[in-house]
Design a protein around this motif. Structure first.
Motif, PDB file in Angstrom:
ATOM      1  N   ASP A  23      38.382 -33.664  -7.211  1.00 37.16           N
ATOM      2  CA  ASP A  23      38.704 -33.609  -8.636  1.00 37.16           C
ATOM      3  C   ASP A  23      37.726 -32.725  -9.406  1.00 37.16           C
ATOM      4  N   SER A  24      36.468 -32.739  -8.995  1.00 35.09           N
ATOM      5  CA  SER A  24      35.453 -31.986  -9.715  1.00 35.09           C
ATOM      6  C   SER A  24      35.700 -30.472  -9.647  1.00 35.09           C
ATOM      7  N   ASP A  25      36.464 -30.023  -8.646  1.00 39.03           N
ATOM      8  CA  ASP A  25      36.738 -28.587  -8.505  1.00 39.03           C
ATOM      9  C   ASP A  25      37.901 -28.129  -9.377  1.00 39.03           C
ATOM     10  N   ARG A  26      38.706 -29.059  -9.885  1.00 34.67           N
ATOM     11  CA  ARG A  26      39.851 -28.745 -10.754  1.00 34.67           C
ATOM     12  C   ARG A  26      40.749 -27.656 -10.166  1.00 34.67           C
ATOM     13  N   GLY A  27      40.937 -27.707  -8.861  1.00 36.91           N
ATOM     14  CA  GLY A  27      41.856 -26.777  -8.200  1.00 36.91           C
ATOM     15  C   GLY A  27      41.262 -25.429  -7.875  1.00 36.91           C
ATOM     16  N   GLN A  28      39.970 -25.219  -8.177  1.00 37.12           N
ATOM     17  CA  GLN A  28      39.342 -23.936  -7.882  1.00 37.12           C
ATOM     18  C   GLN A  28      38.009 -24.164  -7.204  1.00 37.12           C
ATOM     19  N   THR A  29      37.724 -23.336  -6.193  1.00 42.26           N
ATOM     20  CA  THR A  29      36.449 -23.453  -5.494  1.00 42.26           C
ATOM     21  C   THR A  29      36.179 -22.159  -4.739  1.00 42.26           C
ATOM     22  N   VAL A  30      34.988 -22.042  -4.217  1.00 37.40           N
ATOM     23  CA  VAL A  30      34.639 -20.958  -3.307  1.00 37.40           C
ATOM     24  C   VAL A  30      34.302 -21.608  -1.980  1.00 37.40           C
ATOM     25  N   LEU A  31      34.994 -21.186  -0.920  1.00 42.56           N
ATOM     26  CA  LEU A  31      34.765 -21.742   0.406  1.00 42.56           C
ATOM     27  C   LEU A  31      34.051 -20.731   1.283  1.00 42.56           C
ATOM     28  N   SER A  32      33.147 -21.205   2.106  1.00 45.73           N
ATOM     29  CA  SER A  32      32.478 -20.373   3.094  1.00 45.73           C
ATOM     30  C   SER A  32      33.199 -20.580   4.423  1.00 45.73           C
ATOM     31  N   LEU A  33      33.886 -19.533   4.883  1.00 42.67           N
ATOM     32  CA  LEU A  33      34.709 -19.615   6.089  1.00 42.67           C
ATOM     33  C   LEU A  33      34.245 -18.620   7.128  1.00 42.67           C
ATOM     34  N   GLU A  34      34.561 -18.902   8.384  1.00 46.06           N
ATOM     35  CA  GLU A  34      34.204 -17.976   9.459  1.00 46.06           C
ATOM     36  C   GLU A  34      34.904 -16.640   9.252  1.00 46.06           C
ATOM     37  N   ASP A  35      34.175 -15.556   9.530  1.00 42.94           N
ATOM     38  CA  ASP A  35      34.795 -14.235   9.491  1.00 42.94           C
ATOM     39  C   ASP A  35      36.019 -14.228  10.392  1.00 42.94           C
ATOM     40  N   GLY A  36      37.072 -13.558   9.939  1.00 44.52           N
ATOM     41  CA  GLY A  36      38.270 -13.414  10.752  1.00 44.52           C
ATOM     42  C   GLY A  36      39.300 -14.510  10.542  1.00 44.52           C
ATOM     43  N   VAL A  37      39.042 -15.440   9.617  1.00 45.20           N
ATOM     44  CA  VAL A  37      40.020 -16.506   9.397  1.00 45.20           C
ATOM     45  C   VAL A  37      41.241 -15.924   8.686  1.00 45.20           C
ATOM     46  N   SER A  38      42.399 -16.447   9.049  1.00 44.63           N
ATOM     47  CA  SER A  38      43.656 -15.997   8.457  1.00 44.63           C
ATOM     48  C   SER A  38      44.043 -16.917   7.299  1.00 44.63           C
ATOM     49  N   ILE A  39      45.085 -16.524   6.581  1.00 48.45           N
ATOM     50  CA  ILE A  39      45.628 -17.387   5.535  1.00 48.45           C
ATOM     51  C   ILE A  39      46.027 -18.726   6.142  1.00 48.45           C
ATOM     52  N   ALA A  40      46.690 -18.699   7.294  1.00 44.99           N
ATOM     53  CA  ALA A  40      47.100 -19.940   7.967  1.00 44.99           C
ATOM     54  C   ALA A  40      45.882 -20.801   8.306  1.00 44.99           C
ATOM     55  N   GLY A  41      44.809 -20.172   8.745  1.00 46.90           N
ATOM     56  CA  GLY A  41      43.583 -20.904   9.054  1.00 46.90           C
ATOM     57  C   GLY A  41      42.977 -21.551   7.829  1.00 46.90           C
ATOM     58  N   LEU A  42      43.010 -20.839   6.704  1.00 44.06           N
ATOM     59  CA  LEU A  42      42.525 -21.399   5.445  1.00 44.06           C
ATOM     60  C   LEU A  42      43.350 -22.618   5.052  1.00 44.06           C
ATOM     61  N   LEU A  43      44.677 -22.492   5.117  1.00 44.91           N
ATOM     62  CA  LEU A  43      45.555 -23.606   4.757  1.00 44.91           C
ATOM     63  C   LEU A  43      45.300 -24.809   5.658  1.00 44.91           C
ATOM     64  N   HIS A  60      51.401 -11.144  -3.914  1.00 42.77           N
ATOM     65  CA  HIS A  60      52.119 -12.133  -3.111  1.00 42.77           C
ATOM     66  C   HIS A  60      52.058 -11.708  -1.646  1.00 42.77           C
ATOM     67  N   ASP A  61      51.752 -12.636  -0.767  1.00 46.97           N
ATOM     68  CA  ASP A  61      51.617 -12.314   0.650  1.00 46.97           C
ATOM     69  C   ASP A  61      52.332 -13.370   1.479  1.00 46.97           C
ATOM     70  N   GLN A  62      53.404 -12.962   2.170  1.00 40.12           N
ATOM     71  CA  GLN A  62      54.156 -13.900   3.001  1.00 40.12           C
ATOM     72  C   GLN A  62      53.647 -13.950   4.432  1.00 40.12           C
ATOM     73  N   ASP A  63      52.721 -13.061   4.788  1.00 41.25           N
ATOM     74  CA  ASP A  63      52.194 -13.006   6.149  1.00 41.25           C
ATOM     75  C   ASP A  63      50.983 -13.925   6.267  1.00 41.25           C
ATOM     76  N   HIS A  64      51.216 -15.152   6.701  1.00 43.97           N
ATOM     77  CA  HIS A  64      50.122 -16.111   6.793  1.00 43.97           C
ATOM     78  C   HIS A  64      49.190 -15.817   7.961  1.00 43.97           C
ATOM     79  N   ASP A  65      49.506 -14.796   8.768  1.00 42.57           N
ATOM     80  CA  ASP A  65      48.604 -14.367   9.830  1.00 42.57           C
ATOM     81  C   ASP A  65      47.602 -13.331   9.320  1.00 42.57           C
ATOM     82  N   ARG A  66      47.749 -12.923   8.063  1.00 40.48           N
ATOM     83  CA  ARG A  66      46.838 -11.931   7.486  1.00 40.48           C
ATOM     84  C   ARG A  66      45.407 -12.447   7.537  1.00 40.48           C
ATOM     85  N   VAL A  67      44.496 -11.595   7.996  1.00 43.11           N
ATOM     86  CA  VAL A  67      43.084 -11.953   8.060  1.00 43.11           C
ATOM     87  C   VAL A  67      42.453 -11.718   6.696  1.00 43.11           C
ATOM     88  N   LEU A  68      41.748 -12.707   6.216  1.00 47.00           N
ATOM     89  CA  LEU A  68      41.093 -12.620   4.919  1.00 47.00           C
ATOM     90  C   LEU A  68      39.781 -11.850   5.026  1.00 47.00           C
TER      91      LEU A  68
END
Length: 83
Positions: A23-43, A60-68
Motif C-alpha cells: 500500500d505504501s507504494d501506491r502502485g509505483q515503485t522501482v525494482l532492482s532486477l537481474e539484467d536480462g529479465v523480460s516483461i514476463a519475468g517482471l510480471l 504499448h508492448d505486446q511482446d512479453h518476451d522483450r528484455v528490459l
C-alpha cells in the motif's frame, strides 16, 4: 548473488493491479532486477499471472518476451475488452 548484475526498473501498476505492491507504494515503485529479465519475468516476480497489457517507456508492448533495459519505465494495466 556473486557475478549477477542488477538494473533498476520503474514499475507503475494501474487499477486493481496496485494490490500487487505494498500500500505504501501506491502502485509505483522501482525494482532492482537481474539484467536480462523480460516483461514476463517482471510480471512473474510481481505475482501477476493474469492477462495484462504492458507499456514500456510509454509505448504499448505486446511482446512479453522483450528484455528490459536499465532505467525502463513499465506500466501494467488490465486488458479492457469491448465489443
Amino acid at each position: 548473488p556473486y557475478g549477477v548484475d542488477f538494473m533498476n526498473i520503474k514499475v507503475h501498476l494501474l487499477g486493481a493491479l496496485v494490490d500487487y505492491l505494498p500500500d505504501s507504494d501506491r502502485g509505483q515503485t522501482v525494482l532492482s532486477l537481474e539484467d536480462g529479465v523480460s516483461i514476463a519475468g517482471l510480471l512473474e516476480q510481481l505475482g501477476i499471472m493474469r492477462r495484462v497489457e504492458v507499456a514500456v517507456n510509454d509505448e504499448h508492448d505486446q511482446d512479453h518476451d522483450r528484455v528490459l533495459q536499465a532505467g525502463d519505465a513499465v506500466m501494467v494495466f488490465s486488458n479492457f475488452g469491448g465489443g
